[in-house]
Scaffold this active site. Structure first.
Site, mmCIF file in Angstrom:
data_model
loop_
_atom_site.group_PDB
_atom_site.id
_atom_site.type_symbol
_atom_site.label_atom_id
_atom_site.label_comp_id
_atom_site.label_asym_id
_atom_site.label_seq_id
_atom_site.Cartn_x
_atom_site.Cartn_y
_atom_site.Cartn_z
ATOM 1 N N THR A 95 29.144 89.161 -29.102
ATOM 2 C CA THR A 95 30.445 88.578 -28.762
ATOM 3 C C THR A 95 30.450 88.253 -27.265
ATOM 4 O O THR A 95 29.557 88.695 -26.523
ATOM 5 C CB THR A 95 31.592 89.553 -29.110
ATOM 6 O OG1 THR A 95 31.478 90.706 -28.289
ATOM 7 C CG2 THR A 95 31.574 89.935 -30.579
ATOM 8 N N LYS A 124 25.695 91.470 -22.051
ATOM 9 C CA LYS A 124 25.327 92.334 -20.909
ATOM 10 C C LYS A 124 26.447 93.275 -20.452
ATOM 11 O O LYS A 124 26.177 94.278 -19.797
ATOM 12 C CB LYS A 124 24.800 91.522 -19.718
ATOM 13 C CG LYS A 124 25.605 90.324 -19.362
ATOM 14 C CD LYS A 124 24.735 89.237 -18.741
ATOM 15 C CE LYS A 124 25.416 87.899 -18.829
ATOM 16 N NZ LYS A 124 25.292 87.216 -20.110
ATOM 17 N N VAL A 151 19.046 90.007 -20.276
ATOM 18 C CA VAL A 151 18.531 89.426 -19.025
ATOM 19 C C VAL A 151 17.311 88.582 -19.380
ATOM 20 O O VAL A 151 16.368 89.077 -20.008
ATOM 21 C CB VAL A 151 18.133 90.538 -18.021
ATOM 22 C CG1 VAL A 151 17.576 89.928 -16.737
ATOM 23 C CG2 VAL A 151 19.318 91.436 -17.709
ATOM 24 N N GLY A 205 26.699 72.510 -22.843
ATOM 25 C CA GLY A 205 27.053 73.798 -23.459
ATOM 26 C C GLY A 205 26.532 75.029 -22.742
ATOM 27 O O GLY A 205 26.508 76.115 -23.305
ATOM 28 N N LYS A 223 23.878 90.975 -14.280
ATOM 29 C CA LYS A 223 22.451 91.142 -14.621
ATOM 30 C C LYS A 223 21.766 92.066 -13.616
ATOM 31 O O LYS A 223 20.917 92.884 -14.002
ATOM 32 C CB LYS A 223 21.758 89.782 -14.689
ATOM 33 C CG LYS A 223 22.167 89.022 -15.944
ATOM 34 C CD LYS A 223 21.640 87.605 -15.945
ATOM 35 C CE LYS A 223 22.009 86.911 -17.254
ATOM 36 N NZ LYS A 223 21.906 85.459 -17.165
HETATM 37 N N1 LIG Z 1 23.989 81.610 -25.600
HETATM 38 C C1 LIG Z 1 22.895 82.174 -25.125
HETATM 39 O O1 LIG Z 1 21.811 81.583 -25.121
HETATM 40 C C2 LIG Z 1 22.936 83.597 -24.609
HETATM 41 C C3 LIG Z 1 21.842 84.091 -23.895
HETATM 42 C C4 LIG Z 1 21.827 85.445 -23.508
HETATM 43 C C5 LIG Z 1 22.917 86.249 -23.786
HETATM 44 N N2 LIG Z 1 23.994 85.716 -24.444
HETATM 45 C C6 LIG Z 1 25.128 86.591 -24.742
HETATM 46 O O2 LIG Z 1 25.270 86.695 -26.163
HETATM 47 C C7 LIG Z 1 26.636 86.871 -26.500
HETATM 48 C C8 LIG Z 1 27.037 85.810 -27.527
HETATM 49 O O3 LIG Z 1 26.862 84.534 -26.968
HETATM 50 P P1 LIG Z 1 27.146 83.197 -27.820
HETATM 51 O O4 LIG Z 1 26.623 82.079 -27.016
HETATM 52 O O5 LIG Z 1 26.710 83.389 -29.224
HETATM 53 O O6 LIG Z 1 28.758 83.184 -27.788
HETATM 54 P P2 LIG Z 1 29.714 82.335 -28.742
HETATM 55 O O7 LIG Z 1 29.002 81.138 -29.276
HETATM 56 O O8 LIG Z 1 30.991 82.167 -28.000
HETATM 57 O O9 LIG Z 1 29.960 83.315 -30.004
HETATM 58 C C9 LIG Z 1 30.693 84.513 -29.885
HETATM 59 C C10 LIG Z 1 31.016 85.023 -31.264
HETATM 60 O O10 LIG Z 1 31.759 86.237 -31.136
HETATM 61 C C11 LIG Z 1 32.926 86.140 -31.969
HETATM 62 N N3 LIG Z 1 33.957 87.021 -31.394
HETATM 63 C C12 LIG Z 1 34.578 86.930 -30.197
HETATM 64 N N4 LIG Z 1 35.404 87.984 -30.015
HETATM 65 C C13 LIG Z 1 35.306 88.728 -31.143
HETATM 66 C C14 LIG Z 1 35.925 89.924 -31.574
HETATM 67 N N5 LIG Z 1 36.803 90.587 -30.797
HETATM 68 N N6 LIG Z 1 35.604 90.397 -32.807
HETATM 69 C C15 LIG Z 1 34.725 89.749 -33.596
HETATM 70 N N7 LIG Z 1 34.085 88.619 -33.220
HETATM 71 C C16 LIG Z 1 34.377 88.119 -32.015
HETATM 72 C C17 LIG Z 1 33.293 84.677 -31.963
HETATM 73 O O11 LIG Z 1 34.138 84.391 -33.049
HETATM 74 P P3 LIG Z 1 34.574 82.852 -33.368
HETATM 75 O O12 LIG Z 1 33.334 82.225 -33.989
HETATM 76 O O13 LIG Z 1 35.660 82.970 -34.358
HETATM 77 O O14 LIG Z 1 34.951 82.251 -32.069
HETATM 78 C C18 LIG Z 1 31.879 84.075 -32.098
HETATM 79 O O15 LIG Z 1 31.466 84.109 -33.441
HETATM 80 C C19 LIG Z 1 27.431 86.781 -25.181
HETATM 81 O O16 LIG Z 1 27.709 88.059 -24.706
HETATM 82 C C20 LIG Z 1 26.460 86.054 -24.257
HETATM 83 O O17 LIG Z 1 26.686 86.383 -22.890
HETATM 84 C C21 LIG Z 1 24.022 84.437 -24.862
#
Ligand SMILES: NC(=O)c1ccc[n+]([C@@H]2O[C@H](COP(=O)([O-])OP(=O)(O)OC[C@H]3O[C@@H](n4cnc5c(N)ncnc54)[C@H](OP(=O)(O)O)[C@@H]3O)[C@@H](O)[C@H]2O)c1
Length: 338
Positions: A95, A124, A151, A205, A223
């Protein structure tokens, strides 16, 4: 053959990329790792929730926009009830990050560990704010709290120190850990203004509508806190990091630096200094003889200095949710192997 029940808390970019990777690797995991898996729960914030102890059809889950239709369980429940209902062996928590407190993810991961699940996250926040508590709890429960993707996405950082560098003491690190600011600075070198470069990052994005988490250095500071807490065994909060973002850097600054054979980079550092650790996130002009000079766009780098290996660098080129998903898969395999 071991069978593992998996639950997904969050099914956005990363959760979906992990689902795709699990589908792609299903046969390989069965034949080479002697394990099978089923996904017993998926929950999101606005796209519903599915619980099915017989296993959710993951291919279907990647196609629908409301997961409730895939559920055998009739009602929506809160995250704690959801965790209970999935009866999972592993919770994947993906999340959005809360830079200030790591919540509610800290409580969700704690709850999963208390119910004897391995807890794996790319978020993180919980590592920066609750690493020691969650790791101690995992150890009491003989489970794992792993977070490789927090990270540098799927690049092995934590498993490298955990599994392959025994007795190495980390003295310092230096690196470029925030992809968005590195892309903004790279675009500014190509002639864009700060605002144009931010808009570009939003379009592809990698920047939020409110880009302050990246441009003000918060993501980088979190980080740094994660690396210091885990690899230097020192309690540090993100707000303790001496932090400066890239808002003050103008297109003129960037062009002048380039003419002088230099580049602006948002540099993260941590240095052991007796009983203290000095940490900083700040823009720096780096010269062409620095390895940081070569890191473009969304790529990232960290250079570790240990008491046994004077300098060890890891560079990750062009990360994506797919590389993040690999870090989560590696955590899953490492958790169940041990
Ligand atoms: N994107 C990357 O490449 C990347 C790289 C490294 C780390 N991260 C980390 O990975 C995590 C996820 O990133 P992401 O890009 O997948 O984010 P995202 O696309 O915004 O997806 C977040 C998901 O969490 C759900 N959510 C939010 N609050 C919630 C809650 N209280 N209860 C249940 N579900 C909840 C959202 O629901 P909805 O679908 O209904 O909105 C969505 O499905 C983040 O912490 C990010 O910093 C991401």
């Amino acid at each position: 053959m071991a069978h593992y029940k998996l639950a997904f808390l969050g099914f956005g970019n990363v959760g979906k990329a992990l689902a795709g990777l699990l589908i792609r690797k299903r046969l390989e995991l069965e034949h080479e790792y002697d394990l099978t898996f089923s996904v017993t729960g998926i929950t999101t914030s606005r796209h519903g929730q599915a619980v099915n102890l017989d296993g959710i059809d993951l291919e279907q889950a990647l196609k629908v926009s409301d997961f409730s239709n895939l559920s055998k369980s009739p009602s929506e429940s809160d995250v704690y009830q959801f965790i209970d209902q999935t009866n999972a062996d592993v919770l994947f928590e993906n999340t959005p990050v809360n830079y200030q407190t790591g919540q509610p993810a800290v409580d969700h991961l704690k709850y999963a560990l208390e119910r004897n699940m391995h807890a794996i996250t790319a978020n993180k926040g919980p590592v920066a704010h609750a690493y020691r508590m969650l790791t101690d709890l995992a150890s009491q429960k003989e489970r794992k709290f792993y977070f490789e993707s927090t990270v540098m996405d799927g690049a092995p950082i934590f498993s490298l120190f955990r599994d392959t560098l025994p007795a190495a003491r980390l003295r310092s690190f230096r690196g470029i850990l925030n992809s968005t600011t590195n892309m903004i600075l790279t675009r500014m070198e190509q002639g864009e203004s700060f605002d144009q470069a931010v808009s570009y990052c939003q379009k592809i994005g990698i920047a939020e509508t409110d880009p302050s988490g990246d441009v003000d250095g918060w993501d980088a500071a979190v980080k740094v806190a994660v690396l210091v807490n885990v690899l230097m065994d020192f309690r540090l909060k993100p707000e303790d990091v001496d932090r400066q973002g890239i808002r003050e850097i103008t297109q003129d600054d960037v062009s002048r630096a380039l003419k002088d054979g230099k580049r602006w980079k948002l540099v993260c550092t941590a240095v052991r200094d007796g009983e203290r650790i000095r940490t900083k996130v700040a823009p720096e002009m780096v010269t062409s003889n620095s390895i940081l000079y070569t890191v473009d766009g969304t790529s990232s780098i960290v250079i570790f200095e240990t008491d046994v290996l004077s300098s060890l660098s890891i560079v990750e080129a062009n990360p994506s949710p797919h590389t993040t998903a690999y870090g989560l898969l590696a955590d899953f395999l490492n958790a169940v192997k041990s």
